[in-house]
Design an enzyme around this catalytic site. Structure first.
Site, PDB file in Angstrom:
ATOM      1  N   ASN A   1      12.877  -6.431   1.826  1.00 26.32           N
ATOM      2  CA  ASN A   1      12.955  -7.874   2.080  1.00 26.32           C
ATOM      3  C   ASN A   1      11.588  -8.532   2.249  1.00 26.32           C
ATOM      4  OD1 ASN A   1      14.217 -10.393   3.589  1.00 26.32           O
ATOM      5  ND2 ASN A   1      12.815  -9.441   5.045  1.00 26.32           N
TER       6      ASN A   1
ATOM      7  N   LYS B   1      10.152 -11.839  -8.580  1.00 25.67           N
ATOM      8  CA  LYS B   1      11.573 -11.775  -8.207  1.00 25.67           C
ATOM      9  C   LYS B   1      12.455 -11.418  -9.406  1.00 25.67           C
ATOM     10  CE  LYS B   1      11.044 -12.627  -3.818  1.00 25.67           C
ATOM     11  NZ  LYS B   1      11.379 -11.605  -2.809  1.00 25.67           N
TER      12      LYS B   1
ATOM     13  N   ASN C   1       0.843  -1.199   0.000  1.00 19.83           N
ATOM     14  CA  ASN C   1       0.000   0.000   0.000  1.00 19.83           C
ATOM     15  C   ASN C   1       0.884   1.256   0.000  1.00 19.83           C
ATOM     16  OD1 ASN C   1      -1.457   2.264   1.107  1.00 19.83           O
ATOM     17  ND2 ASN C   1      -3.093   0.826   1.619  1.00 19.83           N
TER      18      ASN C   1
ATOM     19  N   SER D   1      15.364 -13.621  -5.685  1.00 19.50           N
ATOM     20  CA  SER D   1      15.375 -15.054  -5.344  1.00 19.50           C
ATOM     21  C   SER D   1      15.985 -15.833  -6.488  1.00 19.50           C
ATOM     22  CB  SER D   1      13.945 -15.539  -5.118  1.00 19.50           C
ATOM     23  OG  SER D   1      13.902 -16.949  -5.061  1.00 19.50           O
TER      24      SER D   1
ATOM     25  N   TYR E   1       5.567 -15.800  -8.234  1.00 22.88           N
ATOM     26  CA  TYR E   1       6.757 -15.514  -7.415  1.00 22.88           C
ATOM     27  C   TYR E   1       7.975 -15.270  -8.311  1.00 22.88           C
ATOM     28  CZ  TYR E   1      10.080 -16.116  -3.526  1.00 22.88           C
ATOM     29  OH  TYR E   1      11.077 -15.937  -2.579  1.00 22.88           O
ATOM     30  N   ALA E   2       8.179 -16.162  -9.307  1.00 23.02           N
ATOM     31  CA  ALA E   2       9.336 -16.013 -10.207  1.00 23.02           C
ATOM     32  C   ALA E   2       9.265 -14.677 -10.945  1.00 23.02           C
ATOM     33  CB  ALA E   2       9.384 -17.171 -11.200  1.00 23.02           C
ATOM     34  N   ALA E   3       8.064 -14.311 -11.406  1.00 23.90           N
ATOM     35  CA  ALA E   3       7.910 -13.034 -12.121  1.00 23.90           C
ATOM     36  C   ALA E   3       8.198 -11.868 -11.189  1.00 23.90           C
ATOM     37  CB  ALA E   3       6.495 -12.920 -12.693  1.00 23.90           C
TER      38      ALA E   3
HETATM   39  P1  NAD Z   1       9.481 -15.016   6.153  1.00 23.02           P
HETATM   40  O1  NAD Z   1       8.133 -15.422   5.694  1.00 23.02           O
HETATM   41  O2  NAD Z   1      10.112 -15.761   7.255  1.00 23.02           O
HETATM   42  O3  NAD Z   1       9.476 -13.464   6.534  1.00 23.02           O
HETATM   43  C1  NAD Z   1       8.883 -12.511   5.693  1.00 23.02           C
HETATM   44  C2  NAD Z   1       8.509 -11.277   6.501  1.00 23.02           C
HETATM   45  O4  NAD Z   1       7.865 -10.366   5.600  1.00 23.02           O
HETATM   46  C3  NAD Z   1       7.515 -11.577   7.640  1.00 23.02           C
HETATM   47  O5  NAD Z   1       7.918 -10.938   8.824  1.00 23.02           O
HETATM   48  C4  NAD Z   1       6.211 -11.019   7.106  1.00 23.02           C
HETATM   49  O6  NAD Z   1       5.310 -10.561   8.116  1.00 23.02           O
HETATM   50  C5  NAD Z   1       6.695  -9.856   6.248  1.00 23.02           C
HETATM   51  N1  NAD Z   1       5.709  -9.467   5.238  1.00 23.02           N
HETATM   52  C6  NAD Z   1       5.043 -10.279   4.370  1.00 23.02           C
HETATM   53  N2  NAD Z   1       4.186  -9.562   3.643  1.00 23.02           N
HETATM   54  C7  NAD Z   1       4.294  -8.277   4.049  1.00 23.02           C
HETATM   55  C8  NAD Z   1       3.658  -7.058   3.662  1.00 23.02           C
HETATM   56  N3  NAD Z   1       2.714  -7.026   2.732  1.00 23.02           N
HETATM   57  N4  NAD Z   1       4.036  -5.921   4.287  1.00 23.02           N
HETATM   58  C9  NAD Z   1       4.967  -5.937   5.255  1.00 23.02           C
HETATM   59  N5  NAD Z   1       5.596  -7.056   5.671  1.00 23.02           N
HETATM   60  C10 NAD Z   1       5.261  -8.204   5.067  1.00 23.02           C
HETATM   61  O7  NAD Z   1      10.400 -15.048   4.840  1.00 23.02           O
HETATM   62  P2  NAD Z   1      11.993 -15.131   4.662  1.00 23.02           P
HETATM   63  O8  NAD Z   1      12.331 -16.509   4.289  1.00 23.02           O
HETATM   64  O9  NAD Z   1      12.703 -14.438   5.759  1.00 23.02           O
HETATM   65  O10 NAD Z   1      12.120 -14.283   3.302  1.00 23.02           O
HETATM   66  C11 NAD Z   1      12.585 -12.964   3.261  1.00 23.02           C
HETATM   67  C12 NAD Z   1      12.760 -12.577   1.809  1.00 23.02           C
HETATM   68  O11 NAD Z   1      13.664 -13.478   1.186  1.00 23.02           O
HETATM   69  C13 NAD Z   1      11.462 -12.647   0.983  1.00 23.02           C
HETATM   70  O12 NAD Z   1      11.425 -11.584   0.069  1.00 23.02           O
HETATM   71  C14 NAD Z   1      11.595 -13.961   0.246  1.00 23.02           C
HETATM   72  O13 NAD Z   1      10.851 -13.971  -0.944  1.00 23.02           O
HETATM   73  C15 NAD Z   1      13.083 -14.004   0.008  1.00 23.02           C
HETATM   74  N6  NAD Z   1      13.592 -15.340  -0.228  1.00 23.02           N
HETATM   75  C16 NAD Z   1      13.453 -16.319   0.720  1.00 23.02           C
HETATM   76  C17 NAD Z   1      13.933 -17.602   0.445  1.00 23.02           C
HETATM   77  C18 NAD Z   1      13.794 -18.740   1.421  1.00 23.02           C
HETATM   78  O14 NAD Z   1      14.100 -19.888   1.045  1.00 23.02           O
HETATM   79  N7  NAD Z   1      13.363 -18.513   2.658  1.00 23.02           N
HETATM   80  C19 NAD Z   1      14.539 -17.859  -0.782  1.00 23.02           C
HETATM   81  C20 NAD Z   1      14.668 -16.827  -1.704  1.00 23.02           C
HETATM   82  C21 NAD Z   1      14.193 -15.566  -1.412  1.00 23.02           C
END
Ligand code: NAD
Length: 254
Positions: free
Chosen positions: A87, A155, A63, A139, A151-153
């Protein structure tokens, strides 16, 4: 002397996982950190001894007006914004024929538009200071992942946005880079496990074993592995690095 003494940072999704570890590392290196998260309330408690240098702000990054309000609050409180780590992210896996418009929209809105919203909102502050470090979180899935077109799109979009902004903002002293993690053990990997059947993965344990077997470093990533690279890109140690995507996946590719 910490790497981030006197610096003001925002970490979206800083309440848990990769974001939480990133917040901790920035705090240890001297930064003041604003956590932007849907789960921000009470997050401070996770960072004992540093609580007075944390601002927790409940915000949905998808938002724009909420994000702008939150960024204004950081600006009014600390009078500058040096670093933002975009993140926050979610998964909503499904094969293309089953994927709903809502699943597509949610993932694009939070992951891609959320990162755009935050970049847009901090840019005027960083331009005024002639200094800024933007670190986006992409990612390995940007290279392709089954049942993850949304998700792929999102990232892959983040990678394009990172390069475009690096070109647009470099002469204003603003650096824009991204990390692209592979499989990292966090709550999101548990979401991934929950979605396994939607991706046609019948046995998630075997899937994990196969992932490790083909990974040159022979293990999953930990949040610290990602946070360490984010820390480098957010610091002045990366003073001649912009528009780069660093894969943090223990591997050169898929
Ligand atoms: P996670 O789910 O543990 O943490 C994500 C955090 O983002 C949470 O605290 C959640 O509340 C917050 N969040 C989600 N939507 C939100 C929104 N609309 N507004 C504000 N906060 C929001 O995830 P993670 O594994 O720590 O991932 C962190 C980042 O790394 C992400 O962008 C994820 O796509 C990327 N990533 C993770 C992995 C993996 O294997 N865990 C791999 C590649 C990329």
């Amino acid at each position: 002397m910490g790497l981030f003494d006197g610096k003001i940072a925002i970490v979206t999704g800083g309440a848990r996982g990769v974001g939480e570890v990133t917040v901790r590392q920035l705090l240890i290196q001297g930064a003041r950190v604003a956590i932007f998260d849907r789960l921000a309330e009470g997050a401070k408690k996770k960072f004992k001894d540093h609580e007075e240098r944390i601002l927790e702000i409940t915000v949905d990054v998808s938002n724009l007006s909420d994000v702008e309000k939150a960024v204004r609050l950081v600006g009014e409180t600390y009078h500058r914004i040096d670093v933002i780590v975009n993140n926050a992210g979610i998964l909503q896996d499904n094969f293309i024929e089953e994927m709903t418009e809502e699943e597509w929209d949610q993932v694009i809105d939070i992951n891609l538009k959320g990162s755009f919203n935050c970049c847009k909102a901090v840019t005027p502050y960083m331009k005024r200071q002639k200094y800024g470090k933007i670190v986006n979180v992409s990612s390995l899935a940007a290279l392709g992942a089954t049942a993850r077109v949304n998700y792929a799109a999102s990232k892959a979009g983040i990678q394009g946005m990172t390069r475009a902004l690096a070109l647009e903002l470099g002469h204003s002293g603003i650096f824009v880079n991204a990390v692209a993690p592979g499989y990292i053990e966090t709550d999101m990997s548990r979401v991934s496990e929950a979605f396994a059947s939607k991706r046609g993965i019948a046995d998630f344990d075997s899937f994990k074993k196969a992932y490790i077997a083909k990974n040159p470093i022979q293990r999953f990533g930990q949040p610290e592995d990602v946070a360490n690279v984010i820390e480098f890109l957010a610091s002045d140690k990366s003073a001649y690095v912009t528009g780069q995507i660093i894969y943090v996946s223990g591997s050169p590719g898929l």
